[in-house]
Design a protein around this motif. Sequence first.
Motif, PDB file in Angstrom:
ATOM      1  N   MET A   1     -27.867  90.321  49.531  1.00  0.00           N
ATOM      2  CA  MET A   1     -27.688  89.025  48.881  1.00  0.00           C
ATOM      3  C   MET A   1     -26.825  89.143  47.629  1.00  0.00           C
ATOM      4  O   MET A   1     -26.051  88.281  47.327  1.00  0.00           O
ATOM      5  CB  MET A   1     -29.065  88.442  48.543  1.00  0.00           C
ATOM      6  N   SER A   2     -26.973  90.256  46.923  1.00  0.00           N
ATOM      7  CA  SER A   2     -26.227  90.439  45.688  1.00  0.00           C
ATOM      8  C   SER A   2     -24.720  90.513  45.943  1.00  0.00           C
ATOM      9  O   SER A   2     -23.937  89.961  45.169  1.00  0.00           O
ATOM     10  CB  SER A   2     -26.707  91.703  44.972  1.00  0.00           C
ATOM     11  N   LEU A   3     -24.317  91.168  47.029  1.00  0.00           N
ATOM     12  CA  LEU A   3     -22.898  91.241  47.363  1.00  0.00           C
ATOM     13  C   LEU A   3     -22.339  89.858  47.656  1.00  0.00           C
ATOM     14  O   LEU A   3     -21.242  89.510  47.219  1.00  0.00           O
ATOM     15  CB  LEU A   3     -22.667  92.177  48.553  1.00  0.00           C
ATOM     16  N   ALA A   4     -23.098  89.046  48.359  1.00  0.00           N
ATOM     17  CA  ALA A   4     -22.653  87.686  48.674  1.00  0.00           C
ATOM     18  C   ALA A   4     -22.472  86.865  47.395  1.00  0.00           C
ATOM     19  O   ALA A   4     -21.501  86.111  47.268  1.00  0.00           O
ATOM     20  CB  ALA A   4     -23.651  87.002  49.603  1.00  0.00           C
ATOM     21  N   LEU A   5     -23.372  87.034  46.447  1.00  0.00           N
ATOM     22  CA  LEU A   5     -23.261  86.294  45.186  1.00  0.00           C
ATOM     23  C   LEU A   5     -22.080  86.780  44.355  1.00  0.00           C
ATOM     24  O   LEU A   5     -21.431  85.987  43.665  1.00  0.00           O
ATOM     25  CB  LEU A   5     -24.562  86.392  44.394  1.00  0.00           C
ATOM     26  N   LYS A   6     -21.779  88.065  44.426  1.00  0.00           N
ATOM     27  CA  LYS A   6     -20.595  88.584  43.737  1.00  0.00           C
ATOM     28  C   LYS A   6     -19.328  87.981  44.337  1.00  0.00           C
ATOM     29  O   LYS A   6     -18.411  87.595  43.609  1.00  0.00           O
ATOM     30  CB  LYS A   6     -20.539  90.119  43.848  1.00  0.00           C
ATOM     31  N   ILE A   7     -19.298  87.877  45.645  1.00  0.00           N
ATOM     32  CA  ILE A   7     -18.145  87.283  46.326  1.00  0.00           C
ATOM     33  C   ILE A   7     -18.011  85.805  45.968  1.00  0.00           C
ATOM     34  O   ILE A   7     -16.912  85.308  45.717  1.00  0.00           O
ATOM     35  CB  ILE A   7     -18.251  87.495  47.849  1.00  0.00           C
ATOM     36  N   VAL A   8     -19.137  85.100  45.915  1.00  0.00           N
ATOM     37  CA  VAL A   8     -19.124  83.689  45.520  1.00  0.00           C
ATOM     38  C   VAL A   8     -18.601  83.546  44.092  1.00  0.00           C
ATOM     39  O   VAL A   8     -17.786  82.659  43.795  1.00  0.00           O
ATOM     40  CB  VAL A   8     -20.531  83.056  45.657  1.00  0.00           C
ATOM     41  N   ALA A   9     -19.037  84.428  43.201  1.00  0.00           N
ATOM     42  CA  ALA A   9     -18.591  84.383  41.800  1.00  0.00           C
ATOM     43  C   ALA A   9     -17.088  84.597  41.704  1.00  0.00           C
ATOM     44  O   ALA A   9     -16.376  83.841  41.021  1.00  0.00           O
ATOM     45  CB  ALA A   9     -19.334  85.422  40.973  1.00  0.00           C
ATOM     46  N   VAL A  10     -16.589  85.618  42.379  1.00  0.00           N
ATOM     47  CA  VAL A  10     -15.146  85.903  42.354  1.00  0.00           C
ATOM     48  C   VAL A  10     -14.377  84.748  42.972  1.00  0.00           C
ATOM     49  O   VAL A  10     -13.345  84.312  42.438  1.00  0.00           O
ATOM     50  CB  VAL A  10     -14.842  87.235  43.080  1.00  0.00           C
ATOM     51  N   GLY A  11     -14.873  84.206  44.075  1.00  0.00           N
ATOM     52  CA  GLY A  11     -14.221  83.066  44.717  1.00  0.00           C
ATOM     53  C   GLY A  11     -14.192  81.841  43.820  1.00  0.00           C
ATOM     54  O   GLY A  11     -13.187  81.127  43.755  1.00  0.00           O
ATOM     55  N   ALA A  12     -15.299  81.578  43.126  1.00  0.00           N
ATOM     56  CA  ALA A  12     -15.357  80.424  42.216  1.00  0.00           C
ATOM     57  C   ALA A  12     -14.355  80.580  41.076  1.00  0.00           C
ATOM     58  O   ALA A  12     -13.667  79.618  40.716  1.00  0.00           O
ATOM     59  CB  ALA A  12     -16.772  80.263  41.663  1.00  0.00           C
ATOM     60  N   ILE A  13     -14.264  81.783  40.530  1.00  0.00           N
ATOM     61  CA  ILE A  13     -13.293  82.021  39.451  1.00  0.00           C
ATOM     62  C   ILE A  13     -11.879  81.834  39.976  1.00  0.00           C
ATOM     63  O   ILE A  13     -11.065  81.136  39.376  1.00  0.00           O
ATOM     64  CB  ILE A  13     -13.477  83.431  38.839  1.00  0.00           C
ATOM     65  N   PHE A  14     -11.583  82.449  41.106  1.00  0.00           N
ATOM     66  CA  PHE A  14     -10.238  82.383  41.668  1.00  0.00           C
ATOM     67  C   PHE A  14      -9.864  80.943  42.016  1.00  0.00           C
ATOM     68  O   PHE A  14      -8.799  80.452  41.646  1.00  0.00           O
ATOM     69  CB  PHE A  14     -10.149  83.289  42.905  1.00  0.00           C
ATOM     70  N   PHE A  15     -10.746  80.239  42.718  1.00  0.00           N
ATOM     71  CA  PHE A  15     -10.466  78.863  43.133  1.00  0.00           C
ATOM     72  C   PHE A  15     -10.416  77.925  41.922  1.00  0.00           C
ATOM     73  O   PHE A  15      -9.560  77.032  41.855  1.00  0.00           O
ATOM     74  CB  PHE A  15     -11.518  78.397  44.143  1.00  0.00           C
ATOM     75  N   GLY A  16     -11.303  78.142  40.952  1.00  0.00           N
ATOM     76  CA  GLY A  16     -11.292  77.306  39.741  1.00  0.00           C
ATOM     77  C   GLY A  16     -10.017  77.482  38.937  1.00  0.00           C
ATOM     78  O   GLY A  16      -9.429  76.506  38.458  1.00  0.00           O
ATOM     79  N   GLU A  17      -9.577  78.729  38.802  1.00  0.00           N
ATOM     80  CA  GLU A  17      -8.308  78.987  38.100  1.00  0.00           C
ATOM     81  C   GLU A  17      -7.147  78.342  38.863  1.00  0.00           C
ATOM     82  O   GLU A  17      -6.258  77.751  38.258  1.00  0.00           O
ATOM     83  CB  GLU A  17      -8.062  80.488  37.938  1.00  0.00           C
ATOM     84  N   ALA A  18      -7.177  78.462  40.186  1.00  0.00           N
ATOM     85  CA  ALA A  18      -6.109  77.867  41.003  1.00  0.00           C
ATOM     86  C   ALA A  18      -6.064  76.352  40.830  1.00  0.00           C
ATOM     87  O   ALA A  18      -4.985  75.771  40.657  1.00  0.00           O
ATOM     88  CB  ALA A  18      -6.299  78.229  42.470  1.00  0.00           C
ATOM     89  N   LEU A  19      -7.216  75.697  40.855  1.00  0.00           N
ATOM     90  CA  LEU A  19      -7.248  74.244  40.671  1.00  0.00           C
ATOM     91  C   LEU A  19      -6.751  73.843  39.284  1.00  0.00           C
ATOM     92  O   LEU A  19      -6.028  72.853  39.140  1.00  0.00           O
ATOM     93  CB  LEU A  19      -8.662  73.703  40.891  1.00  0.00           C
ATOM     94  N   SER A  20      -7.132  74.608  38.282  1.00  0.00           N
ATOM     95  CA  SER A  20      -6.681  74.311  36.920  1.00  0.00           C
ATOM     96  C   SER A  20      -5.164  74.463  36.796  1.00  0.00           C
ATOM     97  O   SER A  20      -4.494  73.636  36.159  1.00  0.00           O
ATOM     98  CB  SER A  20      -7.380  75.236  35.922  1.00  0.00           C
ATOM     99  N   ILE A  21      -4.630  75.498  37.416  1.00  0.00           N
ATOM    100  CA  ILE A  21      -3.180  75.723  37.382  1.00  0.00           C
ATOM    101  C   ILE A  21      -2.451  74.615  38.140  1.00  0.00           C
ATOM    102  O   ILE A  21      -1.453  74.072  37.655  1.00  0.00           O
ATOM    103  CB  ILE A  21      -2.838  77.108  37.958  1.00  0.00           C
ATOM    104  N   ILE A  22      -2.962  74.273  39.314  1.00  0.00           N
ATOM    105  CA  ILE A  22      -2.345  73.194  40.101  1.00  0.00           C
ATOM    106  C   ILE A  22      -2.326  71.902  39.297  1.00  0.00           C
ATOM    107  O   ILE A  22      -1.314  71.210  39.250  1.00  0.00           O
ATOM    108  CB  ILE A  22      -3.097  73.001  41.435  1.00  0.00           C
ATOM    109  N   ALA A  23      -3.452  71.589  38.657  1.00  0.00           N
ATOM    110  CA  ALA A  23      -3.528  70.358  37.869  1.00  0.00           C
ATOM    111  C   ALA A  23      -2.496  70.364  36.738  1.00  0.00           C
ATOM    112  O   ALA A  23      -1.812  69.361  36.511  1.00  0.00           O
ATOM    113  CB  ALA A  23      -4.935  70.186  37.305  1.00  0.00           C
TER     114      ALA A  23
END
Length: 117
Positions: A1-23
Amino acid sequence: MSLALKIVAVGAIFFGEALSIIAGLIASKQFGKAGGDLTTLLPMFLLISFGGILVVFGYALGYMHLENIWIIIAISVGAILVVEPILTLLLFRDVPTVGSLIGLALGALGTLAAVLL
């Protein structure tokens, strides 16, 4: 479960940064075309707010499971280094200068060093 949460965290950071840059990039392009009409920026304010929520969530979850804020920062900077040049090329069709490319390469090396060393 911990690995999945790490992946979710990295994905959220990456996707959030991407959305902010796009905006930011779309807002700068639209604002110039609209002659400074602030109402054209409203959708981008919403998009960057959602991106910011994802980044904060990713930082919090990432720190909880990786227990090292410097890794989280390196992931965030790395996401910016990857996404922003690609989106800038796609949206603006503007070729980077030699100095810009050198700066991006050095930034990428610094991010890799922070994650790997």
